[in-house]
Design a protein around this motif. Structure first.
Motif, mmCIF file in Angstrom:
data_model
loop_
_atom_site.group_PDB
_atom_site.id
_atom_site.type_symbol
_atom_site.label_atom_id
_atom_site.label_comp_id
_atom_site.label_asym_id
_atom_site.label_seq_id
_atom_site.Cartn_x
_atom_site.Cartn_y
_atom_site.Cartn_z
ATOM 1 N N ILE A 40 3.559 7.200 4.563
ATOM 2 C CA ILE A 40 3.362 7.792 5.892
ATOM 3 C C ILE A 40 4.452 7.313 6.839
ATOM 4 O O ILE A 40 5.066 8.084 7.561
ATOM 5 C CB ILE A 40 1.962 7.434 6.453
ATOM 6 C CG1 ILE A 40 0.891 8.163 5.651
ATOM 7 C CG2 ILE A 40 1.862 7.776 7.930
ATOM 8 C CD1 ILE A 40 -0.516 7.775 6.013
ATOM 9 N N LEU A 73 0.297 4.765 0.197
ATOM 10 C CA LEU A 73 0.252 5.863 1.146
ATOM 11 C C LEU A 73 0.650 5.462 2.573
ATOM 12 O O LEU A 73 1.432 6.169 3.203
ATOM 13 C CB LEU A 73 -1.109 6.537 1.137
ATOM 14 C CG LEU A 73 -1.021 7.909 1.802
ATOM 15 C CD1 LEU A 73 -0.423 8.945 0.881
ATOM 16 C CD2 LEU A 73 -2.371 8.368 2.299
ATOM 17 N N PRO A 74 0.144 4.325 3.083
ATOM 18 C CA PRO A 74 0.589 3.940 4.425
ATOM 19 C C PRO A 74 2.108 3.855 4.513
ATOM 20 O O PRO A 74 2.726 4.313 5.474
ATOM 21 C CB PRO A 74 -0.043 2.562 4.631
ATOM 22 C CG PRO A 74 -1.220 2.550 3.754
ATOM 23 C CD PRO A 74 -0.874 3.404 2.581
ATOM 24 N N LEU A 75 2.715 3.296 3.473
ATOM 25 C CA LEU A 75 4.166 3.171 3.460
ATOM 26 C C LEU A 75 4.820 4.541 3.447
ATOM 27 O O LEU A 75 5.779 4.809 4.195
ATOM 28 C CB LEU A 75 4.569 2.378 2.221
ATOM 29 C CG LEU A 75 6.018 1.944 2.159
ATOM 30 C CD1 LEU A 75 6.343 1.052 3.329
ATOM 31 C CD2 LEU A 75 6.281 1.208 0.860
ATOM 32 N N PRO A 123 0.833 -1.202 0.000
ATOM 33 C CA PRO A 123 0.000 0.000 0.000
ATOM 34 C C PRO A 123 0.869 1.254 0.000
ATOM 35 O O PRO A 123 1.729 1.421 0.856
ATOM 36 C CB PRO A 123 -0.789 -0.125 1.291
ATOM 37 C CG PRO A 123 0.008 -1.022 2.155
ATOM 38 C CD PRO A 123 0.726 -1.958 1.243
#
Lengths: 284, 311, 326
Positions: free
Chosen positions: A128, A124-126, A122
């Motif tokens: 982030i 965006l989570p990464l 993923p």
């Protein structure tokens, strides 16, 4: 080639969606380029905080007294700069690797497993997580967006190259003794350029969204003004929802992000409609 | 008695490069229990003729003329009325069974759905009927095969399944579009035999570019060139006494006749030649042929031709 | 072959994610572990007490060689030990476990709604290609999905939560409420769920809609659709039974991307609505620089996406008979 371009432009001219998108994008680009002449104040200059809109500050001031309109205008620069620099570099890398992976089969197979891996993570989570560890700066953000952006392009370009590679004319050129590099550059690359452009536009809109999301979460570069940052500070402000503040502090910034993404989506859609003839195939 | 009468049919497609005159103009009759072969090169409008009879052409197509079937002009029917004719009264077996069968549905279900719809049978009965149909086209262990997907069928079996699907509702007219294309010789012969058998006491429009196959099945043959008919005759007459230079050329290009191709290429349907459409490729062409468009003339009973050589 | 590549791909992904989680704090410039050694120059807003510090030091084992650290790290994860949350002063897994159900509820509900409606609208659009319905739907949905989810969420809060007062603006349930019946509890939970779920659905529907539309347009040009028409079947029936299933095939291979977008949206939406899920936890962990919690939350999110992929693979096998027989 020139004829193709003219035919292409004619086709594009017929797309209402495409023209609307282009119009909005040109508007933002103009604002970004001429930001210092348009903006009434230096966006870092502080005045009386949390002022409602008035003749001095058309959109009021933020929690530390900066002019919100000027912030918005300068924010255009940051958003578009990050979006286009990241997507151009990502497209460049993705296209090069996609060409090689499509043309050389064995390398391509292993390469695609890596790309699949990248795509399954993923984004965006990464981002982030990484952004939480890195010191946020524009260049760090661009690096992250490029790092996670190229696999999309690589994958699409590769599958296109796979279908182009086995066309008779490529075989013919090969039999005439042309080298791989020559074939790739002269005969395959020109055919994938339209796809690359579509991908670049789509990627740019992803980056605008990702940058805004990161900044909204407070992971953007705190020293630069971006639309996401404006929303971040507005969201953190205690009375944002129960007063009228959101109308000039939140709404304009949110709409700027929305319209930028909208323009890129529209352009991307219009281009794809022209580039991808399968979608236009009619039933005979 | 004629079952289907086509009069002054014109079918044009608007495209970016201009109007494609796929059919311009065709008059044709198919009698009860007649098996008519429609012969022509790829791209002469054969398939379009079949498609326009059951009205499966895209909505932008411009169709003129009349297609009378059992006292009704098919071109004037509403979409709903037409649906009741498709599959039930007139069945079309489309070319290329590999792409014409739905890959994600069981073969038996694909046959049964038409039966269920047109004959009002329940699911179970329709399914039994579907198995029966598979049996009638000589597919071994049809009960098991009905539960399989198209990719488990061989090319010949897929063609048989297509035929079973077309016959499922016992239609009065079958339009078979190139059913033997791409099959190897033994399988082709089996399919021909099957088609001959199942079309007994039925009318059939048999569209093909393979004259050899057509002769084995058809009573009459219509030769089509560049959107119109150029010759119509009994099957044996076409062989014994071909009149139109195109028909003669077509025969001479067959493998057992010497494999002599007709010179030139079939014309673009956007930009048709003036006068006789065949004149640029014809060895007998005169000045008249380049200007005037020859009419279809009946030379003897049941044998017509569109050529100035005979008028 | 297909299966082996798939398994290999999953293996690689899990390996990459775990390794990434392991190396990230260790290779980052500025020493993210500085807070453990009490370096005053760090931006750690939390002062560690000696007990937590000892726990963290032993978890990370920074004095051991890197290979041993890696081995311990994997062993710990296999034992369900994700480390110790600095901020909550509790095992990371315990903190995550409480939030996981809310995220599953939110993502599950919105995924079902958005897949169903996106596929339906995309199919309708393709069917009516070139007509007003299609042009209208296309423009409307493309515009709608240009709204970033967090902005849309903010607008919903202001409009439906504050101005109209129809929905609660934060949380997953009313705090300190005693439910007299479980029905009442369910209603309360649904009441809290609706706005965040609607936000997620609207913000992400564009992707699946366009995918379905394109896929359907391709399928509608196939010969077997013509065959179906030649049988006299109704258009609606052909769409449902003949076209849709084929059109869903390429879509199911895109589930990974879709799930990725959904999870991303969840982080933002949970943050905006203060919804107590894993995404919100991730955000909190970022704010207070609670690295163990951050990494734990990230790992759970990744595992959710891999699970989505697995589900997609199974759906694909169900949809495409050709895979089964290979």
């Amino acid at each position: 080639m020139i004829e193709d371009t003219i035919a292409f432009l004619k086709g594009y001219k017929n797309s209402v969606i495409g023209l609307v998108g282009l119009g909005i994008l040109i508007f933002f680009v103009v604002v970004a380029i001429f930001a210092p002449y348009i903006a009434p104040y230096d966006p870092h200059e502080m005045y009386k905080p949390v002022r409602h809109p008035n003749s001095d500050h058309l959109l009021g001031t933020n929690h530390i007294g900066q002019d919100i309109l000027s912030e918005l205008i300068y924010g255009t620069r940051v958003s578009l700069f990050i979006a286009f620099i990241s997507s151009i570099i990502a497209s460049y890398i993705g296209t090069s690797l996609g060409l090689i992976a499509g043309y050389f089969e064995k390398f391509g197979f292993f390469f695609m497993r890596i790309v699949d891996g990248f795509l399954a993570i993923p984004r965006l989570p990464l981002i982030i997580v990484i952004a939480a560890f890195m010191r946020p700066s524009i260049w760090n953000l661009i690096f992250i967006f490029v790092f996670f952006g190229w696999p999309f392009t690589a994958r699409i370009i590769r599958s296109e190259v796979l279908s182009l590679r086995n066309r008779p004319y490529v075989d013919a050129v090969r039999m005439l003794g042309a080298g791989n590099f020559y074939i790739l550059c002269r005969h395959i690359l020109p055919n994938v350029i339209p796809l690359v452009v579509v991908q670049l536009i789509m990627e740019a809109s992803h980056v605008v969204l990702a940058e805004a999301s990161l900044s909204f979460l407070g992971l953007g570069d705190p020293t630069t003004k971006s639309w996401g940052m404006i929303l971040h500070y507005a969201f953190e402000y205690p009375t944002i929802f129960i007063s009228d503040l959101w109308k000039w502090w939140m709404l304009p910034a949110g709409l700027c992000i929305t319209f930028t993404i909208l323009s890129l989506t529209f352009i991307g859609y219009a281009l794809e409609d022209l580039v991808n003839p399968r979608l236009r195939r009619e039933i005979l | 008695m004629s079952l289907l009468t086509i009069t002054h049919l014109k079918v044009h497609f608007p495209t970016q490069d201009g109007m494609v005159k796929a059919i311009d103009t065709i008059d044709l009759e198919i009698a009860n229990s007649e098996r008519l072969g429609l012969i022509g090169e790829t791209g002469c409008g054969k398939t379009v003729l079949g498609m326009s009879i059951i009205r499966l052409l895209q909505p932008s197509t411009k169709i003129e003329g009349e297609i009378w079937y059992k006292g009704k002009d098919l071109l004037k029917l509403s979409e709903g009325e037409m649906r009741k004719i498709r599959g039930k009264e007139i069945a079309m077996i489309l070319q290329n069974p590999t792409t014409s069968l739905n890959p994600v549905l069981k073969v038996g279900d694909q046959i049964a759905e038409a039966i269920q719809l047109h004959q009002g049978l329940d699911k179970r009965a329709a399914r039994e009927k579907a198995v029966e149909m598979l049996e009638s086209v000589k597919i071994p262990s049809p009960d098991k095969r009905a539960n399989e997907y198209p990719h488990e069928f061989s090319g010949g079996m897929k063609e048989r399944a297509m035929i079973a699907m077309g016959l499922a509702c016992n239609p009065s007219l079958i339009i078979a579009d190139e059913p033997t294309k791409g099959l190897d010789v033994t399988i082709k012969m089996q399919i021909v035999k099957l088609l001959k058998e199942v079309s007994r006491r039925k009318s059939m429009l048999f569209i093909t570019h393979d004259l050899g196959v057509a002769t084995q099945i058809c009573d009459n043959i219509a030769v089509m060139y560049a959107g119109e008919l150029v010759e119509y005759a009994k099957t044996e007459d076409v062989f014994k006494n071909p009149l139109h230079p195109y028909t003669q050329g077509f025969l001479n290009s067959l493998p057992n006749m010497g494999l002599k191709p007709i010179r030139g290429m079939s014309p673009s349907l956007i930009d048709l030649p003036s006068g006789c459409r065949f004149h640029p490729r014809c060895d007998h062409a005169s000045a008249k042929c380049t200007i005037e468009h020859p009419p279809m003339v009946e030379i003897e009973k049941g044998h017509s031709v569109r050529c100035f050589l005979y008028t | 072959m297909h299966k082996i590549t798939k398994i290999a791909t999953y293996g690689i992904i899990i390996f990459v994610i775990l390794s990434f989680n392991f190396f990230l704090p260790r290779i980052m410039p500025g020493d993210p572990f500085a807070f453990l050694t009490g370096d005053p120059s760090t931006d750690m807003p939390v002062v560690l007490d000696a007990g937590i510090k000892a726990k963290l030091l032993s978890y990370y084992g920074l004095d051991k060689p890197l290979s041993m650290q890696y081995y311990d790290y994997i062993a710990n994860i296999l034992h369900g030990d994700l480390g110790w949350s600095i901020y909550y002063n509790a095992p990371v897994w315990d903190v995550l476990r409480g939030s996981l159900k809310w995220t599953l509820l939110l993502v599950g509900t919105s995924t079902v709604i958005y897949m169903a409606s996106g596929i339906m609208l995309g199919a309708v659009s393709a069917w009516k290609k070139g007509k007003r319905v299609d042009a209208g739907l296309l423009t409307f949905i493309l515009s709608l999905s240009s709204f970033p989810s967090f902005f849309l969420g903010l607008l919903f809060i202001i409009l439906f939560g504050v101005d109209l007062g129809l929905f609660p603006i934060s949380g997953a349930r009313t705090p300190f409420m005693d439910y007299s019946t479980s029905f009442e509890e369910i209603i309360d939970i649904l009441h809290h769920l609706l706005l965040p779920a609607a936000t997620l659905v609207i913000a992400h529907i564009g992707g699946i809609y366009l995918l379905t539309r394109n896929s359907m347009l391709n399928v509608l040009g196939e010969d077997y659709i013509l065959t179906a028409r030649a049988k006299g079947l109704r258009e609606g029936y052909i769409m449902r039974r003949h076209a849709l299933k084929n059109a869903l095939l390429p879509i199911s291979t895109m589930i990974a991307l879709i799930a990725g977008f959904m999870i991303t949206g969840t982080i933002l939406v949970e943050t905006v609505f203060a919804y107590p899920g894993v995404g919100r936890l991730l955000y909190e962990a970022v704010l207070v620089r609670d690295y163990p919690l951050l990494q734990g939350a990230f790992m759970i999110i990744t595992l959710l996406i891999i699970a989505a992929n697995l589900a997609a693979d199974m759906i694909y096998v169900y949809l495409d008979p050709r895979v089964k027989h290979k």
